[in-house]
Motif scaffolding. Structure first.
Motif, mmCIF file in Angstrom:
data_model
loop_
_atom_site.group_PDB
_atom_site.id
_atom_site.type_symbol
_atom_site.label_atom_id
_atom_site.label_comp_id
_atom_site.label_asym_id
_atom_site.label_seq_id
_atom_site.Cartn_x
_atom_site.Cartn_y
_atom_site.Cartn_z
ATOM 1 N N VAL A 25 0.852 -1.178 0.000
ATOM 2 C CA VAL A 25 0.000 0.000 0.000
ATOM 3 C C VAL A 25 0.890 1.231 0.000
ATOM 4 O O VAL A 25 1.765 1.369 0.846
ATOM 5 N N ASP A 26 0.674 2.120 -0.963
ATOM 6 C CA ASP A 26 1.430 3.366 -1.024
ATOM 7 C C ASP A 26 0.945 4.316 0.059
ATOM 8 O O ASP A 26 -0.165 4.177 0.577
ATOM 9 N N ASP A 27 1.752 5.321 0.371
ATOM 10 C CA ASP A 27 1.304 6.373 1.287
ATOM 11 C C ASP A 27 0.019 6.991 0.749
ATOM 12 O O ASP A 27 -0.133 7.175 -0.465
ATOM 13 N N LYS A 92 -1.666 2.509 6.317
ATOM 14 C CA LYS A 92 -1.345 1.511 5.292
ATOM 15 C C LYS A 92 -1.595 0.091 5.801
ATOM 16 O O LYS A 92 -2.099 -0.755 5.064
ATOM 17 N N GLN A 93 -1.280 -0.153 7.065
ATOM 18 C CA GLN A 93 -1.529 -1.467 7.657
ATOM 19 C C GLN A 93 -3.028 -1.756 7.697
ATOM 20 O O GLN A 93 -3.472 -2.858 7.381
ATOM 21 N N PHE A 94 -3.823 -0.760 8.085
ATOM 22 C CA PHE A 94 -5.281 -0.896 8.143
ATOM 23 C C PHE A 94 -5.833 -1.259 6.763
ATOM 24 O O PHE A 94 -6.631 -2.194 6.626
ATOM 25 N N LEU A 95 -5.415 -0.525 5.731
ATOM 26 C CA LEU A 95 -5.909 -0.788 4.372
ATOM 27 C C LEU A 95 -5.495 -2.168 3.889
ATOM 28 O O LEU A 95 -6.289 -2.880 3.264
ATOM 29 N N SER A 96 -4.285 -2.565 4.193
ATOM 30 C CA SER A 96 -3.814 -3.891 3.807
ATOM 31 C C SER A 96 -4.579 -4.980 4.542
ATOM 32 O O SER A 96 -4.996 -5.985 3.945
#
Length: 158
Positions: A25-27, A92-96
């Motif tokens: 996931v990008d910033d 990014k961790q949440f989205l992943s």
């Protein structure tokens, strides 16, 4: 002692030592309220905007529901996430973790929910095409409320 060390090494090797998740996931793009308003104004379709944070437990509980709604209605309704009061690594961790593959923005200072009058976190806002605010739901959203608001957006865009 050697058997214990060997067992530890075998277990560590089998676990891989790293996550099997290969999603990168990008910033998230940082956006101001004015830039966000301009982004919504350019949309040719209605939008569901969810304000979330990785540390927010209700946000975590509603993420699968929003993901499912995006999968079902993403062709006719834009889904947008706004991460607030967070860090980029946590976002990014949440989205992943939840596999949320729709557009997300980063708003460390809560400028966007403050601009539209949303309270707390999470917040779900519903916009007609070209950025006209239709309604705001403060707090965790349930399936029924999300469905009713999406139906309203779909009817207004027909």
């Amino acid at each position: 002692m050697k058997k214990l060390l060997l067992l530890v090494l075998v277990v560590a090797a089998c676990s891989g030592g790293a996550s099997d998740d290969t999603t990168v996931v990008d910033d998230l793009p940082v956006v101001t309220a004015t830039e966000f308003e301009a982004h919504l104004a350019e949309l040719e379709k209605p939008a569901v905007v969810n304000v979330w944070a990785s540390w927010c437990l209700p946000c975590r509980s509603e993420a699968p529901l929003l993901d499912e709604a995006h999968r079902q209605f993403g062709d006719e309704i834009a889904f947008i996430g706004v991460d607030v009061q967070d860090s980029q690594p946590a976002a990014k961790q949440f989205l992943s973790e939840f596999g949320l593959d729709f557009t997300h923005f980063f708003d460390r200072d809560r400028a966007i929910p403050n601009f539209y009058g949303g309270l707390g976190t999470p917040i779900t806002m519903f916009f007609a095409s070209h950025g006209e605010l239709v309604s705001i739901h403060n707090g965790v959203i349930d399936e029924r409320t999300l469905a009713l608001n999406i139906d309203e957006l779909r009817q207004t865009s027909s």
